[in-house]
Write an enzyme that holds these catalytic residues in place. Structure first.
Site, short mmCIF file in Angstrom:
data_model
loop_
_atom_site.label_atom_id
_atom_site.label_comp_id
_atom_site.label_asym_id
_atom_site.label_seq_id
_atom_site.Cartn_x
_atom_site.Cartn_y
_atom_site.Cartn_z
N ARG A 620 0.84 -1.20 0.00
CA ARG A 620 0.00 0.00 0.00
C ARG A 620 0.88 1.25 0.00
O ARG A 620 1.84 1.34 0.77
CB ARG A 620 -0.89 -0.03 1.24
CG ARG A 620 -1.69 1.22 1.45
CD ARG A 620 -2.66 1.06 2.60
NE ARG A 620 -3.85 0.34 2.17
CZ ARG A 620 -4.64 -0.36 2.99
NH1 ARG A 620 -4.34 -0.46 4.27
NH2 ARG A 620 -5.70 -0.97 2.53
N GLU A 697 14.21 3.00 -1.38
CA GLU A 697 15.41 2.40 -1.96
C GLU A 697 15.09 1.63 -3.23
O GLU A 697 15.91 1.55 -4.14
CB GLU A 697 16.08 1.52 -0.90
CG GLU A 697 16.54 2.38 0.28
CD GLU A 697 17.35 1.66 1.33
OE1 GLU A 697 17.23 0.42 1.43
OE2 GLU A 697 18.09 2.33 2.07
MO1 MOS Z 1 19.72 3.40 4.41
S1 MOS Z 1 21.56 3.03 3.60
O1 MOS Z 1 19.55 2.05 5.42
O2 MOS Z 1 19.74 4.91 5.18
#
Ligand code: MOS
Length: 737
Positions: A620, A697
């Site tokens: 979500r 990420e």
């Molecule tokens: Mo990230 S490299 O776990 O801030």
């Protein structure tokens, strides 16, 4: 609450506030300069601060033979100078490898060896220049290629998993495969280059150190500060309410925090320390360079039968590897598999986590290898990946993914991007002097379940205050935590105040590994569930399953303003989400697909990224606006990784040469073209009660490979050594006509 079985329907599913693209609640504070950052808390101090300036080691390895502080001590305004010789016994936290105050032994270039504290910054800087140091250098190893031969498998640690995995018989399958591929890729050392430098202000009161510092993980850093200073954790009060970017650089305590605390103790007054930009790159951490060998074996129809990904990286003794083979354990099917992550000893500054540690550089290699193998097989890169999709963890076949929409991401992206119009023949598409190419790559990043706690207060006006030590590194934590509390308690967003980043608050998951969003909101969810019970109890509705909406609590015919539950005083609920074994039973990961178009100048080799598209399936999406910001920021970082970022190692003296933002290049606005982000509809009830994962990420993983693949499609030149700079293209470009 214990989250041990998949979530069923819950108040978050109403999606009145959650899932809405609301503006950041901290936006006005930041855009008007009123959000105080770590270096800016003068008004909160008991007296004006003094200033600390750090002296860094001028050698990479060896020891200090002589240190003369006399001239510095006599300089105007100097209050004290802290060195390892006078700081008393210091411990070492678990999250830093080299000592944060070095001497007499030197472990890396620019390791801190002294803090000069003076009345003004200028006085401290001047006095620091008068510190005289003599060294005895010893021979260090700074070259990963040379050190590779001595690399071994590091011990496993809880974050990285095993250093090596073997499934089936890779060698046999590879040698008998009709189509094989074997290439080696390199990625350089990289720097986080966040906007706000590491900065801290410390002062002591009653044996307790109070510390404003720019830090992603409050509880880890309290523990490490306590260990370093040799005091009990309850004597460390750490505050980090606003952070100007981290990308992993601020996961751990760094020298600014330790030296500010030591300086403040020695000077008996508040001391502030910021790391100057040219000092950050060698003093702090970086993403280690990698060498990655990838071997693939497939049937002629494209089915992979053998996959090997071996990586090499280096670090100081005690440091860990860059876990660049991690995604290869999970991304594609194939019965015979080998992964190994070897670690060499290097005497460069310490390597540590940088945004998507492991997967970001790992995908830079794997997803180019997949492009190369698709070409060998005469398959479209999307089709080749789809053929090798798997709905179970390919290393542990009885373990399904909680959700996996990799193929859907690629299909939606291909459609939206106009992938079918791409000319598969490299170097075949031109617009005047520009060669045009398109490339794609899969995106992959794991989700991690982590305990996270929060406290929620309700007042008589029906207003809520959320308190947790969660941090907001520019990601939008303030906003999604407020959205969570508003949704759970049925109030407006503006009725919620969120207080973050203080070690007096309940311990959260913190900001790292894209685990912050799902876990920290789940902690607030848990506290709100408890608050709902307390409210129902107070209002005599405990047996009536009341609903919470529009500031009212309703049960049957009865409707009461929420604030009425606090008539006899504020209600305070605190709880944590704690997880069972759903992460053992299911592999929890996020998926995506990146599509990129580039233009390459036939004459100069100049590369321009023209358009970028990311399609993400990540559970979500709690706030499409802040999530999109995360992904476009990550895509921008991917442009840096593909085309620019490269810490250049001086292999004789052992340091990163281009240690400032003039020499270490990152993208600017003019480098970034049209970017589009699509989130697929997904809820992941196995991940958390919020049914969310993370995107911060994921958005980076695969981008650089998609760009490298697009450059190949444009030019026919395959560069396997990042960054892809024009000098690596020139020789292979077609003649200018
Ligand atoms: Mo990230 S490299 O776990 O801030």
């Amino acid at each position: 609450m214990k989250f041990a079985i998949p979530a069923t329907s819950n108040p978050i599913d109403r999606l009145k506030v959650i899932g809405q693209p609301v503006d950041r609640i901290d936006g006005p504070l930041k855009t008007t300069g009123r959000a105080p950052y770590a270096y800016e808390h003068h008004q909160d101090l008991p007296m004006p601060p003094a200033y600390g300036v750090i002296v860094g080691s001028a050698i990479a390895k060896g020891r200090i033979s002589f240190m003369d502080l006399a001239a510095a001590k006599a300089a105007p305004g100097v209050l004290t100078i802290v060195t390892a010789a006078n700081a008393g016994k210091l411990g070492k936290g678990v999250f830093n490898t080299a000592k944060l105050l070095g001497g007499p032994d030197i472990q890396h270039y620019h390791q801190s060896i002294a803090l000069v504290v003076a009345q003004t910054f200028e006085q401290a800087r001047h006095a620091a220049s008068l510190v005289r140091v003599e060294y005895v250098s010893s021979v260090g190893e700074f070259d990963l290629r040379k050190a590779k031969g001595n690399a071994g498998l590091p011990p496993p640690n809880p974050f990285d998993g095993p250093a090596q995995t073997r499934i089936g018989d890779f060698s046999k399958a590879f040698s008998s495969a009709p189509v094989t591929f074997d290439e080696t890729y390199t990625t350089p050392d990289q720097s986080h280059a966040m906007m706000e430098p590491h900065a801290s202000i410390a002062w002591w009161a009653g044996g307790q150190v109070h510390l404003w510092t720019s830090n992603q993980m409050i509880a880890w850093s309290v523990a490490d500060m306590a260990t370093t200073l040799g005091i009990s954790p309850d004597k460390v009060h750490l505050m980090s309410p606003y952070i100007g970017g981290g990308f992993g650089a601020k996961l751990f305590v760094r020298t600014d925090a330790v030296l500010a605390a030591l300086g403040a103790r020695a000077a008996a007054r508040p001391v502030k320390v910021a790391l100057a930009r040219p000092f950050i790159i060698n003093n702090t951490t970086h993403r280690p360079a990698t060498i990655q060998r990838i071997r693939l074996g497939a049937e002629r129809d494209g089915r992979l039968t053998a996959i090997a990904h071996e990586t090499w990286s280096g670090n100081l003794p005690g440091g860990g590897p860059e876990t660049a083979a991690n995604q290869t354990r999970l991304l594609y099917a194939g019965a015979n598999r080998l992964t190994a992550m070897r670690l060499a000893l290097l005497d460069l500054p310490e390597g540590a986590a940088m945004r998507a540690p492991g997967e970001a550089p790992g995908m830079m290699a794997l997803e180019v290898a997949m492009d190369e193998m698709a070409e060998k097989l005469k398959l479209d890169p999307v089709e080749f990946r789809a053929i090798n999709d798997t709905q179970v963890d390919p290393e542990k076949r009885d373990r399904p993914f909680s959700q996996r929409q990799l193929v859907q991401c690629m299909r939606v992206g291909a459609e939206r991007f106009g992938w079918a119009r791409r000319d598969r023949q490299p170097g075949n598409s031109r617009e005047g002097r520009w060669l045009i190419g398109q490339g794609m790559a899969a995106a992959f990043r794991n989700h991690v379940q982590m305990k996270s706690a929060a406290r929620v207060r309700l007042d008589i006006q029906g207003r809520l205050t959320v308190e947790t030590d969660m941090t907001d590194i520019g990601t939008g934590s303030y906003t999604i935590l407020a959205q969570t509390a508003a949704e759970m308690m049925g109030v407006r967003l503006e009725d919620v105040t969120v207080l973050l980043g203080d070690s007096v608050f309940p311990v959260s998951a913190g900001s790292g590994g894209q685990f912050g969003a799902s876990n920290s909101t789940s902690g607030v969810y848990a506290a709100c569930l408890k608050l709902r019970e307390m409210v129902a109890q107070r209002l005599g509705m405990q047996d009536a399953a009341p609903t919470f909406a529009e500031g009212q609590v309703r049960a049957g015919e009865r409707a009461v303003p929420l604030g009425q539950a606090a008539t006899n005083g504020e209600l305070v609920a605190e709880d944590a989400v704690e997880y069972g074994d759903l992460d053992k039973k299911y592999q929890q990961s996020t998926f995506g697909a990146h599509f990129v178009e580039v233009a390459v100048d036939t004459a100069t080799g100049e590369i321009r990224v023209r358009r970028m598209l990311a399609v993400c399936a990540a559970g979500r999406i709690l706030n499409p606006k802040s999530a999109r910001s995360q992904v476009i920021g990550a895509m921008t970082m991917g442009v840096g990784a593909a085309l620019m970022e490269d810490l250049v190692v001086d292999k004789r003296r052992g340091f990163f040469v281009n240690h400032d933002l003039a020499g270490y290049e990152v993208p600017v606005h003019a480098d970034i073209p049209h970017q589009e982000v699509i989130f697929l509809d997904e809820v992941d009830p196995i991940a958390s009660p919020m049914k969310a994962k993370g995107v911060g990420e994921l958005g980076l993983c695969g981008v650089a490979a998609a760009i490298a693949n697009a450059i190949y499609n444009a030019t026919g030149v395959r560069v396997r050594d990042y960054p892809v700079t024009l000098d690596k293209l020139l020789a292979g470009l077609p003649a200018v006509v």
